[in-house]
Design an enzyme around this catalytic site. Structure first.
Site, PDB file in Angstrom:
ATOM      1  N   ASP A   9     -23.603 -66.071  44.886  1.00 21.93           N
ATOM      2  CA  ASP A   9     -24.164 -67.303  45.429  1.00 21.93           C
ATOM      3  C   ASP A   9     -23.042 -68.347  45.494  1.00 21.93           C
ATOM      4  O   ASP A   9     -22.018 -68.210  44.821  1.00 21.93           O
ATOM      5  CB  ASP A   9     -25.275 -67.755  44.472  1.00 21.93           C
ATOM      6  CG  ASP A   9     -25.869 -69.089  44.850  1.00 21.93           C
ATOM      7  OD1 ASP A   9     -26.048 -69.355  46.047  1.00 21.93           O
ATOM      8  OD2 ASP A   9     -26.144 -69.871  43.917  1.00 21.93           O
ATOM      9  N   ASP A  11     -23.489 -72.414  46.165  1.00 26.96           N
ATOM     10  CA  ASP A  11     -23.757 -73.749  45.616  1.00 26.96           C
ATOM     11  C   ASP A  11     -24.373 -73.687  44.217  1.00 26.96           C
ATOM     12  O   ASP A  11     -25.341 -72.962  43.981  1.00 26.96           O
ATOM     13  CB  ASP A  11     -24.683 -74.530  46.557  1.00 26.96           C
ATOM     14  CG  ASP A  11     -24.054 -74.726  47.941  1.00 26.96           C
ATOM     15  OD1 ASP A  11     -22.965 -74.171  48.199  1.00 26.96           O
ATOM     16  OD2 ASP A  11     -24.666 -75.431  48.749  1.00 26.96           O
TER      17      ASP A  11
HETATM   18 MG    MG Z   1     -27.150 -71.722  44.032  1.00 30.49          MG
END
Ligand code: MG
Ligand code: ZN
Length: 165
Positions: A9, A11
């Protein structure tokens, strides 16, 4: 030969996720979190292929013009590259949740085609992320999940023991 993949992932996991807009849409908002570079180097050295999987609400719409996404994204990839870290693939879902697309995590549409091109080693591959949806994505791919705390960075030692367990 089976391929070890670390799905990652963006962010809140690799870079700081602004808690007001949840959008990294300016260069000055780009902050790589502590332990990230070291952790990605570890995965690289352990022969993991790195695959980024990220939901980016509404990229391309007025609220999040493409160029404002691309600038910090490219800067981030450049910093990784300068550290010898290369992502094999970067997959982005640009849709809004209400659109009901097939590529927004926890759905696996972003990687479904890619996964027909590799023989995924489900024993060692895993997903790294900070949200429940990342965990569900891992479940949907039948791989393990390494959860990190939002914006806290990656603890190298925990990651080491995770991949050797
Ligand atoms: Mg995230
Ligand atoms: Zn999508």
């Amino acid at each position: 030969m089976k391929t070890k993949i670390a799905f990652i992932d963006r962010d809140g996991a690799l870079i700081e996720e602004p808690q007001d807009t949840f959008q990294v849409d300016r260069l000055d908002l780009l902050k790589i979190l502590p332990g990230v570079i070291e952790s990605l180097k570890l995965l690289r050295d352990q022969k993991y292929k790195l695959v980024m999987v990220t939901n980016q609400n509404g990229v391309g719409l007025t609220c999040f013009p493409t160029a404002t996404f691309v600038e910090p994204q490219e800067e981030m990839l450049k910093i990784f590259k300068e550290n010898g870290i290369n992502f094999e693939r970067v997959f982005v879902c640009p849709h809004l949740q209400e659109g009901g697309c097939d590529c927004r995590k926890p759905k696996t549409g972003l990687v479904d085609y890619f996964l027909t091109t590799v023989d995924l080693d489900r024993e060692t591959s895993f997903m790294l992320g900070d949200r429940e949806t990342d965990g569900q994505f891992a479940q949907n791919l039948d791989i393990r999940f390494f959860k990190v705390k939002t914006n806290k960075g990656i603890d190298l030692e925990s990651l080491k023991s995770f991949i050797s367990s």
